[in-house]
Scaffold this motif. Structure first.
Motif, PDB file in Angstrom:
ATOM      1  N   ARG A   1      -2.036   9.851  -6.951  1.00 36.87           N
ATOM      2  CA  ARG A   1      -2.424  11.551  -7.332  1.00 36.87           C
ATOM      3  C   ARG A   1      -3.897  11.578  -7.801  1.00 36.87           C
ATOM      4  O   ARG A   1      -4.572  12.714  -7.750  1.00 36.87           O
ATOM      5  CB  ARG A   1      -1.228  12.071  -8.218  1.00 36.87           C
ATOM      6  CG  ARG A   1       0.010  12.107  -7.596  1.00 36.87           C
ATOM      7  CD  ARG A   1       1.226  12.235  -8.656  1.00 36.87           C
ATOM      8  NE  ARG A   1       2.352  12.592  -7.763  1.00 36.87           N
ATOM      9  CZ  ARG A   1       3.691  12.260  -8.602  1.00 36.87           C
ATOM     10  NH1 ARG A   1       3.668  11.961  -9.746  1.00 36.87           N
ATOM     11  NH2 ARG A   1       4.814  12.537  -7.744  1.00 36.87           N
TER      12      ARG A   1
ATOM     13  N   ALA B   1       4.800  10.902  -2.501  1.00 35.60           N
ATOM     14  CA  ALA B   1       3.649  10.818  -1.627  1.00 35.60           C
ATOM     15  C   ALA B   1       4.015  10.433  -0.060  1.00 35.60           C
ATOM     16  O   ALA B   1       4.541   9.056  -0.125  1.00 35.60           O
ATOM     17  CB  ALA B   1       2.900   9.749  -2.228  1.00 35.60           C
TER      18      ALA B   1
ATOM     19  N   LEU C   1       9.602   7.170  -3.542  1.00 31.66           N
ATOM     20  CA  LEU C   1       8.252   7.149  -3.296  1.00 31.66           C
ATOM     21  C   LEU C   1       7.801   8.010  -2.183  1.00 31.66           C
ATOM     22  O   LEU C   1       6.674   8.476  -2.226  1.00 31.66           O
ATOM     23  CB  LEU C   1       7.786   5.662  -3.135  1.00 31.66           C
ATOM     24  CG  LEU C   1       7.884   4.679  -4.017  1.00 31.66           C
ATOM     25  CD1 LEU C   1       7.712   3.213  -3.543  1.00 31.66           C
ATOM     26  CD2 LEU C   1       6.748   4.979  -5.240  1.00 31.66           C
TER      27      LEU C   1
ATOM     28  N   LEU D   1       3.008   6.305  -8.428  1.00 30.73           N
ATOM     29  CA  LEU D   1       2.218   7.308  -7.760  1.00 30.73           C
ATOM     30  C   LEU D   1       1.167   7.833  -8.492  1.00 30.73           C
ATOM     31  O   LEU D   1       0.311   8.680  -8.049  1.00 30.73           O
ATOM     32  CB  LEU D   1       3.144   8.573  -7.461  1.00 30.73           C
ATOM     33  CG  LEU D   1       4.592   8.238  -6.607  1.00 30.73           C
ATOM     34  CD1 LEU D   1       5.599   9.312  -6.696  1.00 30.73           C
ATOM     35  CD2 LEU D   1       4.070   7.681  -5.224  1.00 30.73           C
TER      36      LEU D   1
END
Length: 613
Positions: free
Chosen positions: A176, A210, A206, A172
């Motif tokens: 980000r 997100a 996950l 992630l």
């Protein structure tokens, strides 16, 4: 008894999910290799009794719905998003990809940092055998260590959660980072059909980190070829604008586009689509080179068009020539006729007939070069040869006096001095300019290499910080050319062995200042050759993390333009830099269009390789 019966059904459910079969008796459909792992029910168990844990029968084989994924990629091609991050779980492990729009308008897929992380690397206790591994991933406990023979132990839960949460957060990181920099970066969450316990847990992590814009379910067969799945999805995205061949109007009024591949065309799954056009050499001219620009007609006006590929061929005035362009299953365009067409790189404004500025009215141009000096004499010679070619091409454009200024920031290793803790070393970066190309060329020829220092990081962040405060002129074009091998030191310690910048400099923040606040166009040229040997010599435990950071950093540095010094020719790179400066170039000759023959509406013909197979 009920506890043993529940444990038996727990393992049986995992075995059925792992093998994709149903059970009519306790071990029916379970491979013999797994039977010895299952915790068995008590002897007094009657199979007619209702089990305390419902057995999950795998769903029938079906084709997953991929319309959501295609819709998301179609929006990317239309410019609604900057990139699409593809994150997910495959039977082999965790994976991450990023889909972006390439310079020629096609969708391209790159590996993200963290790339493919096999299950065996995450959970050392997993068996090498695929059936046993799938059994454990599906939630099986079994009798083999470290699981034990009782009900699901808390230690197993903690062990799985511990090995999954860290790598998932790593996947992630890139998402980000893109969103923190203001980019539209939706997530396509990809994974197998629901059922397997620990892959489903990773997908849930996950999705929590997100939330996805779309989901893609992998079929059992294609889950082991993620890149193949993405390639098939990209092929289903229709062409947004189509492609045309730029020619000269018969009346000489200006350039015109002959459509070859219309908008809405879908790239073939196999084989290729052909389009042919009959052209004639420009009248009243001697035999010579003519250019064949392929353009993406993104609107009715010339300024909305973009050149995606350019060939060059010899043509005689008034003589007809058939030019054939082929689009293959990857969406790439290439010339197959006439023979001897060579690729070339020319100024897009000149090719499209846009008004060229008068030489005396050419806008001011500032070009700043960031050069890595670390390495051997041959390493530095490769980079300086490129710079000398760029400077010579700029000098040959004969800009008006003072219109072009060039500068150099050549960076060497950090110098650590405990007496100056926290201070910026003054000898990390060597400065020259702003000056004229001929003067800077003499400085480049006198440069000597410096020690490499760290194997996978160079003080590029120091040079970027100084570039942000370089005396750029208020008006005109601003171009930054980065030539080096290693990426910058990170601002903070990451998962590889590269040390953070001793000055605490954030190279991404400096890059954002250059791109966003100062409007600088960044060209990055990566000298990959020295890194190959360094990665081969790296400790295997750290090699992947080092490689991932290097790739991720260069992708960010080359977001607009990224070249590889070993793959792209010096002429191509130097021409691209000259084009970016906007300096004038000679007007090429275009051929005159006569007619088009295309099989874009017919079934795609097979390539020679397909026919042979």
């Amino acid at each position: 008894m009920r506890e043993r019966l529940a444990a038996a059904h727990w393992d049986l459910r995992a075995a059925l999910l792992a093998t994709g079969s149903a059970a009519s008796a306790y071990t029916d459909g379970v491979p013999p290799r797994l039977r010895s792992l299952l915790r068995h029910p008590p002897p007094a168990w009657n199979q007619a009794d209702e089990p305390p844990v419902a057995l999950a029968v795998p769903a029938a084989v079906r084709t997953p719905d991929r319309s959501g994924a295609v819709s998301l990629l179609t929006a990317l091609a239309a410019g609604e998003h900057d990139v699409v991050h593809v994150l997910g779980v495959a039977p082999g492990g965790l994976f991450a990809r990023v889909v972006r729009v390439a310079a020629d308008g096609r969708l391209a897929t790159d590996s993200e940092p963290g790339g493919d992380t096999p299950w065996e690397r995450l959970a050392r206790w997993l068996a090498r055998s695929r059936p046993e591994r799938d059994f454990l991933l599906a939630g099986g406990i079994g009798t083999a260590p470290p699981y034990g023979s009782g009900a699901v132990p808390v230690a197993v839960e903690d062990a799985w959660k511990g090995v999954l949460e860290g790598p998932v957060q790593g996947l992630l990181t890139a998402v980000r980072a893109d969103r923190e920099h203001g980019r539209a970066a939706p997530v396509l969450l990809t994974g197998p059909a629901p059922g397997a316990r620990w892959p489903a847990y990773a997908l849930r992590l996950l999705a929590d980190g997100a939330p996805p814009a779309a989901r893609l379910e992998l079929a059992a067969g294609d889950a082991y070829d993620i890149d193949g799945v993405l390639a098939s999805l990209v092929r289903r995205v229709p062409l947004r604008h189509g492609y045309a061949l730029l020619t000269r109007a018969a009346d000489g009024a200006g350039p015109e586009a002959l459509p070859l591949f219309p908008p809405g065309l879908v790239v073939p799954d196999a084989g290729e689509i052909r389009a042919s056009v009959r052209l004639t050499g420009p009248p009243g001219a001697a035999s010579g080179a003519c250019v064949l620009p392929l353009v993406s007609a993104r609107g009715p006006r010339l300024r909305d068009w973009a050149v995606v590929h350019t060939g060059q061929t010899d043509a005689r005035p008034g003589r007809q020539t058939e030019v054939t362009v082929v689009m293959d299953s990857s969406g790439r365009l290439r010339f197959t006729a006439p023979r001897g067409v060579v690729e070339t790189l020319l100024d897009e404004d000149v090719l499209l007939g846009r008004p060229a500025p008068d030489q005396d009215q050419t806008p001011d141009v500032d070009l700043l070069i960031l050069l890595e000096r670390g390495g051997s004499m041959s390493d530095l010679a490769r980079r300086t040869e490129l710079l000398l070619r760029v400077l010579a091409r700029l000098e040959g454009a004969r800009p008006a006096s003072g219109a072009l200024r060039v500068g150099l920031l050549a960076y060497g290793p950090h110098v650590f001095d405990p007496r100056r803790k926290g201070d910026r070393e003054q000898d990390t970066v060597t400065r020259e300019g702003p000056t004229e190309p001929a003067v800077l060329a003499r400085t480049v020829q006198r440069l000597l290499p410096t020690p490499r220092g760290h194997a996978f990081a160079a003080p590029l962040e120091d040079a970027l910080a100084e570039a942000a405060s370089w005396p750029w002129r208020e008006e005109g074009r601003r171009v930054l050319l980065i030539v080096g091998s290693r990426p910058p030191h990170p601002a903070r310690q990451e998962r590889d062995t590269a040390l953070p910048c001793p000055h605490g400099l954030d190279w991404q923040a400096a890059l954002d200042v250059l791109r966003v606040r100062l409007g600088v166009l960044v060209f990055s040229v990566r000298d990959w050759l020295p890194l190959r040997g360094a990665l081969a010599a790296e400790d295997p435990a750290w090699r992947r993390a080092s490689r991932d950071r290097v790739i991720r950093s260069w992708q960010e540095l080359g977001r607009e333009h990224l070249y590889d010094l070993a793959e792209q020719g010096l002429a191509e790179i130097s021409a691209a830099v000259r084009i970016a400066t906007g300096l004038p170039a000679a007007t090429p000759s275009l051929m005159v269009g006569a007619g088009v023959e295309s099989d874009a509406d017919r079934p795609p013909r097979k390539s020679q390789e397909s026919e042979r197979s």
